[in-house]
Scaffold this active site. Structure first.
Site, PDB file in Angstrom:
ATOM      1  N   SER A  38      35.791  30.264  47.250  1.00 30.89           N
ATOM      2  CA  SER A  38      34.658  31.340  47.114  1.00 30.89           C
ATOM      3  C   SER A  38      33.299  30.889  46.645  1.00 30.89           C
ATOM      4  CB  SER A  38      35.198  32.344  46.013  1.00 30.89           C
ATOM      5  OG  SER A  38      34.157  33.300  45.771  1.00 30.89           O
TER       6      SER A  38
ATOM      7  N   TYR B 264      37.576  34.531  37.742  1.00 29.63           N
ATOM      8  CA  TYR B 264      37.878  34.468  39.201  1.00 29.63           C
ATOM      9  C   TYR B 264      37.381  33.163  39.856  1.00 29.63           C
ATOM     10  CZ  TYR B 264      37.458  35.207  44.156  1.00 29.63           C
ATOM     11  OH  TYR B 264      37.447  35.145  45.489  1.00 29.63           O
TER      12      TYR B 264
HETATM   13  N1  LIG Z   1      36.389  39.082  50.901  1.00 29.33           N
HETATM   14  C1  LIG Z   1      35.752  38.315  50.495  1.00 29.33           C
HETATM   15  O1  LIG Z   1      34.053  38.478  50.198  1.00 29.33           O
HETATM   16  C2  LIG Z   1      35.989  36.967  49.798  1.00 29.33           C
HETATM   17  C3  LIG Z   1      34.839  36.038  49.121  1.00 29.33           C
HETATM   18  C4  LIG Z   1      35.175  34.985  48.535  1.00 29.33           C
HETATM   19  C5  LIG Z   1      36.616  34.614  48.786  1.00 29.33           C
HETATM   20  N2  LIG Z   1      37.637  35.384  49.126  1.00 29.33           N
HETATM   21  C6  LIG Z   1      39.006  34.795  49.011  1.00 29.33           C
HETATM   22  O2  LIG Z   1      39.492  35.372  50.514  1.00 29.33           O
HETATM   23  C7  LIG Z   1      40.914  35.469  50.124  1.00 29.33           C
HETATM   24  C8  LIG Z   1      41.189  36.786  51.034  1.00 29.33           C
HETATM   25  O3  LIG Z   1      40.435  37.839  50.363  1.00 29.33           O
HETATM   26  P1  LIG Z   1      40.420  39.225  51.078  1.00 29.33           P
HETATM   27  O4  LIG Z   1      39.131  39.738  50.901  1.00 29.33           O
HETATM   28  O5  LIG Z   1      41.118  39.276  52.229  1.00 29.33           O
HETATM   29  O6  LIG Z   1      41.222  40.060  49.571  1.00 29.33           O
HETATM   30  P2  LIG Z   1      42.562  41.035  49.768  1.00 29.33           P
HETATM   31  O7  LIG Z   1      42.664  41.553  48.360  1.00 29.33           O
HETATM   32  O8  LIG Z   1      42.071  42.182  50.874  1.00 29.33           O
HETATM   33  O9  LIG Z   1      43.430  39.970  50.235  1.00 29.33           O
HETATM   34  C9  LIG Z   1      44.524  39.377  49.360  1.00 29.33           C
HETATM   35  C10 LIG Z   1      45.927  39.606  49.603  1.00 29.33           C
HETATM   36  O10 LIG Z   1      46.879  38.978  48.972  1.00 29.33           O
HETATM   37  C11 LIG Z   1      47.620  39.611  48.312  1.00 29.33           C
HETATM   38  N3  LIG Z   1      48.311  39.026  47.182  1.00 29.33           N
HETATM   39  C12 LIG Z   1      47.704  39.100  45.927  1.00 29.33           C
HETATM   40  N4  LIG Z   1      48.389  38.314  45.101  1.00 29.33           N
HETATM   41  C13 LIG Z   1      49.401  37.977  45.356  1.00 29.33           C
HETATM   42  C14 LIG Z   1      50.600  37.536  44.820  1.00 29.33           C
HETATM   43  N5  LIG Z   1      50.780  37.080  43.881  1.00 29.33           N
HETATM   44  N6  LIG Z   1      51.661  37.275  45.871  1.00 29.33           N
HETATM   45  C15 LIG Z   1      51.474  37.471  47.352  1.00 29.33           C
HETATM   46  N7  LIG Z   1      50.467  38.119  47.570  1.00 29.33           N
HETATM   47  C16 LIG Z   1      49.452  38.359  46.823  1.00 29.33           C
HETATM   48  C17 LIG Z   1      47.146  40.925  48.023  1.00 29.33           C
HETATM   49  O11 LIG Z   1      48.299  42.038  48.156  1.00 29.33           O
HETATM   50  C18 LIG Z   1      46.377  41.028  49.303  1.00 29.33           C
HETATM   51  O12 LIG Z   1      46.718  41.685  50.484  1.00 29.33           O
HETATM   52  C19 LIG Z   1      41.340  35.546  48.710  1.00 29.33           C
HETATM   53  O13 LIG Z   1      41.816  34.198  48.090  1.00 29.33           O
HETATM   54  C20 LIG Z   1      39.957  35.680  48.269  1.00 29.33           C
HETATM   55  O14 LIG Z   1      39.916  35.512  46.690  1.00 29.33           O
HETATM   56  C21 LIG Z   1      37.329  36.650  49.485  1.00 29.33           C
END
Ligand SMILES: NC(=O)c1ccc[n+]([C@@H]2O[C@H](COP(=O)([O-])OP(=O)(O)OC[C@H]3O[C@@H](n4cnc5c(N)ncnc54)[C@H](O)[C@@H]3O)[C@@H](O)[C@H]2O)c1
Length: 319
Positions: free
Chosen positions: A128, A153
């Site tokens: 991130s 985080y």
């Molecule tokens: N969306 C953003 O702006 C952004 C920015 C930087 C990094 N990220 C990273 O990208 C990745 C995806 O993010 P996103 O925006 O799709 O978030 P999101 O929350 O929509 O997706 C994450 C998914 O992981 C699942 N999850 C969480 N903990 C879990 C566990 N212990 N076991 C199984 N499943 C689990 C959740 O149910 C969710 O569906 C994450 O690692 C997030 O930290 C996202």
């Protein structure tokens, strides 16, 4: 080819999986625990779409459960992993530190351990922009020092990068960490500002605008992120351990984003100006030189177009 996608019911996991299933013959094995951090119905809706593809298989599992994950790996024998499951959100980590420790740290360790056990060649994992913490030098370069995270985080994402290096060094697994910068778009996340602003503006409710709207974010449209992940998946050259920024290439002020939502909804926002929140950073801005050179990553959806598409989707699907 079989790709195991963790977090497949999440925003980015779903978007990546749908794109692969639509455009290739590749099999996707999705894992997600469908946790209630935000509306589970949205996660189920995404899953319903993925289940419409014959090449998709889903396991409702928590990545903290090593034994159960081991069974899935043993059964499916994936070729490559796209590890996106995590507890996301900077602000939520202030009140709920333990879930970050479990899902992001232990969960990632489990995935890397199983990659080792099953001889998986390449793991692509989500990092991130928040790892840059209070970095005042812009744009943010992958080689910048990221030893001073300002949220738990961010610290877990940095930990993921560190142990990825270990698993490459010790076991030769190709490790690609992608630092996503504020991803937005259709089927996005209800906990993020652009979603809350759109919802409240449409419902004529006030919106909380932190740092008096002066916060700058390098917003990145979901289709650009999907292309970036695909480049990492299909990269033909051998990689050891690499980190890449995936940003939108144009940081904009929150206030400007709000004006775009106002334009697309045809309604005026009722703004509740507030100081900056703890754990938040004032600006994010990706240097994309390395991603352009290696991943041929050229984001092409500007914020005006991205917000237009998102608001249209939101009105049709959620309003
Ligand atoms: N969306 C953003 O702006 C952004 C920015 C930087 C990094 N990220 C990273 O990208 C990745 C995806 O993010 P996103 O925006 O799709 O978030 P999101 O929350 O929509 O997706 C994450 C998914 O992981 C699942 N999850 C969480 N903990 C879990 C566990 N212990 N076991 C199984 N499943 C689990 C959740 O149910 C969710 O569906 C994450 O690692 C997030 O930290 C996202």
């Amino acid at each position: 080819m079989k790709i195991l996608v963790t977090g497949a019911a999440g925003f980015i996991g779903f978007s990546f999986s749908e794109n692969i299933l639509k455009n290739t013959e590749i099999q996707i094995i999705g894992i997600d625990n469908l946790n209630p951090y935000y509306d589970v119905k949205l996660k189920e809706k995404r899953l319903d779409i993925l289940k419409g593809f014959k090449n998709f298989k889903f396991f409702d599992e928590d990545i903290i459960n090593y034994e159960e994950l081991d069974e899935i790996f043993n059964l499916e024998k994936p070729d490559l992993i796209v590890h996106l499951a995590a507890q996301a959100g900077v602000r939520y980590s202030l009140e709920n530190p333990h879930v970050y420790e479990y899902s992001n740290n232990l969960g990632t360790l489990n995935i890397f351990e199983l990659a080792k056990k099953y001889g998986i060649k390449r793991v692509i994992f989500a990092s991130s922009s928040s790892v840059y913490g209070g970095n005042e030098k812009t744009p943010f370069l992958e080689s910048d020092n990221v030893d001073k995270p300002v949220s738990l985080y961010a610290a877990t994402k940095k930990y993921n990068e560190l142990i990825a290096h270990v698993y490459n060094h010790l076991y030769g697994i190709e490790m690609i960490g992608l630092r996503f910068f504020t991803v937005y778009g259709e089927f996005g996340r209800p906990d993020m500002a652009y979603w809350k602003f759109t919802k409240n503006i449409l419902e004529e409710k006030p919106i909380d605008v932190y740092n008096y709207g002066k916060m700058k974010r390098d917003f990145t449209y979901i289709s650009d992120i999907v292309e970036g992940i695909k480049s990492a998946v299909f990269l033909s050259k051998k990689i050891d351990y690499e980190i890449f920024n995936l940003g939108g290439d144009n940081p904009i002020e929150l206030e400007y984003m709000i004006s775009l939502i106002e334009k697309e909804t045809g309604k005026k926002a009722i703004k509740n100006y507030l100081p900056v929140q703890e754990g938040d950073v004032l600006i994010t801005m990706a240097d994309l030189t390395k991603s352009k050179e290696n991943l041929k990553y050229y984001p092409n959806i500007c914020i005006e177009e991205g917000i237009k598409r998102f608001v249209k989707w939101y009105i049709q699907n959620r309003y």
